[in-house]
Design an enzyme around this catalytic site. Structure first.
Site, short mmCIF file in Angstrom:
data_model
loop_
_atom_site.label_atom_id
_atom_site.label_comp_id
_atom_site.label_asym_id
_atom_site.label_seq_id
_atom_site.Cartn_x
_atom_site.Cartn_y
_atom_site.Cartn_z
CG LEU A 137 -2.00 -1.04 1.34
CD1 LEU A 137 -2.67 -0.97 2.70
CD2 LEU A 137 -3.03 -0.85 0.23
CG ASP A 138 0.37 4.32 -2.91
OD1 ASP A 138 1.11 3.47 -3.41
OD2 ASP A 138 -0.50 4.95 -3.56
CD GLN A 139 5.97 6.74 3.95
OE1 GLN A 139 6.77 6.48 3.05
NE2 GLN A 139 6.29 7.48 4.99
CB VAL B 219 -2.91 4.03 1.31
CG1 VAL B 219 -4.20 3.22 1.32
CG2 VAL B 219 -2.91 5.03 0.16
#
Length: 249
Positions: A75-77, A79
Site C-alpha cells: 500500500l502507498d505510504q 494509505v
C-alpha cells in the site's frame, strides 16, 4: 530502528495479516526508516526468542536463522489498510500466483471531493508512471510504458459511511462538514497500478481528500493531513488449506 507493535488481524505458520496505519511504508529502502516489513520481522524474531527460552531444545538445534517474511503486495505510504505477508516460501509462491492470476479481493474506501456524475461505474484507463517524480498519470494506449488500469466504484453503504465519518471526526481533518460535497466511495480494484485509485478518481473529477499529489484543492500546508483512502477489506485463499479468507477493518 525502534520496533513498534504491529496491529495483527490473523497469524499462523503460513501467513500474517495485519493493518498498516497511515504514514507507515510497507517496505522501505532507506536505512533507519520505519516500515511494516521490519516491524513484522522484529515481531517474528521476538516470537522465536520467546520460543527458544521456553523450549527444551538447545540453542544449537534451534539455530539463529532470521525469520522468513515475504512482501506479497503493498500500500502507498499515506494509505492505511490490510496487507497479507507470507511466512514460508511455499506460501509466498501460492499468494503471488493468486495475485497475478486471479487477483485478491481488494476493497477500498475513499473520501472524495465532489460527487461522481454517475453514482456507480467502472473506470478504464491507461496509466504511465514517472519514476523521477514518483507520480502516475492517465495516458494514451500507445504511450511508452502505458499499462491498463481498471476499477469499479460505488457509494459506500450507509453503515460504512457512518462508521467512517465517526473516525474522520477523530483525524486531523476534524469533523466532516455535512454541508460540503465530500462523498464516501467504495472502490474495488481489478488491477494494481502505481497510485491507481488516486489518479483515476482525480481524473474523474473526484480527487481524494488529503491527497497532496493529485488533489488540486490541496495546499502545501496540508501535508500533515491524512490521505482519506483505506484498504478496508481483503480476501484470498489460504496458501495451504485453500480456505477462502476475508478480513475487514
Amino acid at each position: 530502528m525502534k520496533s513498534k507493535t504491529p496491529h495483527i488481524l490473523y497469524e499462523d505458520k503460513e501467513i500474517i495479516v495485519c493493518q498498516k496505519p497511515h504514514g507507515l511504508a510497507t517496505q522501505s529502502r532507506r536505512p533507519g526508516t520505519p516500515d511494516l516489513e521490519h516491524i513484522l520481522l522484529c515481531h517474528l524474531a521476538e516470537q522465536a526468542r520467546s520460543k527458544n527460552k521456553s523450549s527444551s531444545e538447545s540453542k544449537a538445534s534451534f539455530g539463529n536463522k532470521p525469520p522468513y517474511l515475504a512482501v506479497i503486495h503493498r500500500l502507498d505510504q499515506p494509505v492505511a489498510g490490510i496487507l497479507v505477508f507470507a511466512r514460508t516460501p511455499a506460501a509466498a509462491r501460492s499468494l503471488n500466483h493468486q495475485l497475478q492470476q486471479e487477483g485478491f479481493g481488494k476493497h477500498y474506501l475513499a473520501l472524495v471531493h465532489g460527487k461522481p456524475a454517475a453514482p456507480e461505474g467502472t473506470l478504464e484507463d491507461y496509466m504511465v508512471k514517472d519514476g523521477r517524480t514518483n507520480t502516475s498519470r492517465i495516458c494514451s494506449k500507445d504511450t511508452p510504458g502505458a499499462k491498463s488500469a481498471r476499477l469499479h466504484y460505488r457509494p459506500a453503504s450507509a453503515e460504512l459511511q457512518n462508521h467512517m465519518n465517526s473516525i474522520h471526526a477523530c483525524t486531523v481533518h476534524g469533523p466532516k462538514d455535512d454541508t460540503n460535497d465530500d462523498t464516501w466511495l467504495e472502490v474495488i480494484l481489478d488491477t494494481g497500478r502505481h497510485h491507481q485509485i488516486r489518479v483515476q478518481l482525480a481524473n474523474m473529477g473526484c480527487p481524494i481528500v488529503g491527497d497532496t499529489k493529485y488533489n488540486p484543492a490541496s495546499r502545501p500546508e496540508d501535508d500533515h493531513k491524512t490521505l482519506m483512502l483505506i484498504a478496508y477489506k481483503l480476501s484470498f485463499r489460504h496458501p495451504k488449506t485453500g480456505e477462502v479468507m476475508e478480513f475487514e477493518i
